[in-house]
Scaffold this active site. Sequence first.
Site, short mmCIF file in Angstrom:
data_model
loop_
_atom_site.label_atom_id
_atom_site.label_comp_id
_atom_site.label_asym_id
_atom_site.label_seq_id
_atom_site.Cartn_x
_atom_site.Cartn_y
_atom_site.Cartn_z
N HIS A 162 0.84 -1.22 0.00
CA HIS A 162 0.00 0.00 0.00
C HIS A 162 0.87 1.26 0.00
O HIS A 162 0.45 2.30 0.49
CB HIS A 162 -0.94 0.03 1.20
CG HIS A 162 -1.69 -1.25 1.42
ND1 HIS A 162 -2.95 -1.47 0.90
CD2 HIS A 162 -1.35 -2.39 2.06
CE1 HIS A 162 -3.34 -2.70 1.24
NE2 HIS A 162 -2.37 -3.28 1.93
N SER A 283 15.62 22.17 -15.22
CA SER A 283 14.45 23.00 -15.45
C SER A 283 14.92 24.33 -16.02
O SER A 283 15.99 24.82 -15.67
CB SER A 283 13.71 23.22 -14.14
OG SER A 283 12.98 24.42 -14.17
N LYS A 289 16.70 22.01 -10.04
CA LYS A 289 15.97 20.79 -10.41
C LYS A 289 16.81 19.77 -11.17
O LYS A 289 17.65 20.11 -11.98
CB LYS A 289 14.76 21.15 -11.30
CG LYS A 289 13.63 21.85 -10.59
CD LYS A 289 12.97 21.01 -9.50
CE LYS A 289 12.13 19.88 -10.02
NZ LYS A 289 10.82 20.30 -10.47
N GLU A 296 9.80 9.24 -16.55
CA GLU A 296 8.45 9.75 -16.78
C GLU A 296 7.98 9.43 -18.21
O GLU A 296 6.83 9.07 -18.43
CB GLU A 296 8.42 11.26 -16.54
CG GLU A 296 8.63 11.62 -15.08
CD GLU A 296 8.89 13.10 -14.90
OE1 GLU A 296 7.94 13.89 -14.94
OE2 GLU A 296 10.06 13.49 -14.75
#
Length: 466
Positions: A162, A283, A289, A296
Amino acid sequence: MVGVKHKYSIWGGRFKNQTDAVMENLNASIFFDHKLAKFDVAGSKVHARMLAKQGILDDEEATSIQQGLDTILTEIETGKFEPRVELEDIHMNIEARLAELIGPIAGKLHTARSRNDQVATDFRLWIRNQIDITVGLIHELEVALVHKSNENIDTIMPGFTHLQCAQPITFAHHLLAYVAMLDRDRCRFLDARKRLNESPLGSAALAGTSFQIDPTYSARELSFDKAMLNSLDGVSSRDFALEFLSASAICATHLSRLSEEIVLWTTSQFDFIKLSDKFTTGSSIMPQKRNPDAAELIRAKTGRINGAFVALLTVMKGLPLAYSKDLQEDKEPVFDTAETIQNVLPAMTGMINDLEPNIEMMKQSSEFGFSTATDLADFLVRKYNLPFREAHQIVGKLVLLAEQKSCNLKGLSLEDLQGVYKKLEVDALDTLSVEGSVNSRQSIGGTSSTSVMNQITYWKEHLKCE
Ligand code: ARG
């Protein structure tokens, strides 16, 4: 693509008027099926040889056809081949070019053949080749995961259920779960290859042919295991393409799950791993970043592959036998999927090879959430011969107590312990170390270093890697 009207006509005899330009565009598959060119030439050469062997063409005709096809292959490979939209597809474009090169003899190539069995043959050959490439790429990823596991047999991390901290495991154990999944993916492709590897050449339009052909010879020459048993099946089945797509979709889904974990693990909240610069991006506005874009994108491209599978299933659903033009729509989802899966697999391999685990952080995190509570319950079962359910109750109460006192289980006093279960002694707390927990799990497939080493030995042998 050349869009000028062409004098070569395939079915001209029955038609008085030109095809409308809109229809021509809708009807044409050359925009994408040019990918089949190499296999179309190979299939045609074999067909010509078979016709000659059977005495349907004479040797001179077959030689001239084969030489013409070789010239076309060179033109294709050197970018000199110029397909024409009005010739609809790769099959008619090659045939038309052959006629330009060798004259009317070219028309003999289509004896005892139809574009229906021709395209089914080409498509099987194309997918077979893609399966071989894909299987190799999956193997490379499996090897990368095995190597990374080998380096991390003692790297302890939290195992989740979970997405809540459940029990400590090792990073190697976690990665090896993906090796098992990917190995089944690889086998699914290989298994699909076996079923795909039958030749539809000789099915002709749908009913077979009245010529004395030798489909078994053609099959053998194209490295198929045998000729297909039923000509209707030969021209109208695309389950081989569906199997390629479903194997790709399942594999992509596995890659997507791993990608999702990589995305989580690279957050500053988790901070379990560091990806190399090669597989991260920055970024344009936030200088700090480091984004796991590769992971992704792999996660997202799974949607595209799953979509392709559903697209072809939907095309096939409700199609009567034998050929319908709907079947032309079988190619783009497959082409796109092959390209996509072959794009994402090496990206995942690169990420895995380069990633560095944050060993300290993983270990620390594995101590959260009373992750060794099950070990304490197991201890009670063994030492006091309690039913597991009762032991579970006792440990549950201890966890509640620790939560109330804002400490971990090790922070409880002897008084606390005996308040819950009077026979308890402090030795119970020795069972709470994450190392002890991990190394006690020696069951087959468990997370202890011995079990994990067994897995690694198995995979090294199975994958023939060191
Ligand atoms: N371009 C067609 C396809 O990809 C080739 C087969 C055409 N057959 C036919 N009966 N119109 O399916």
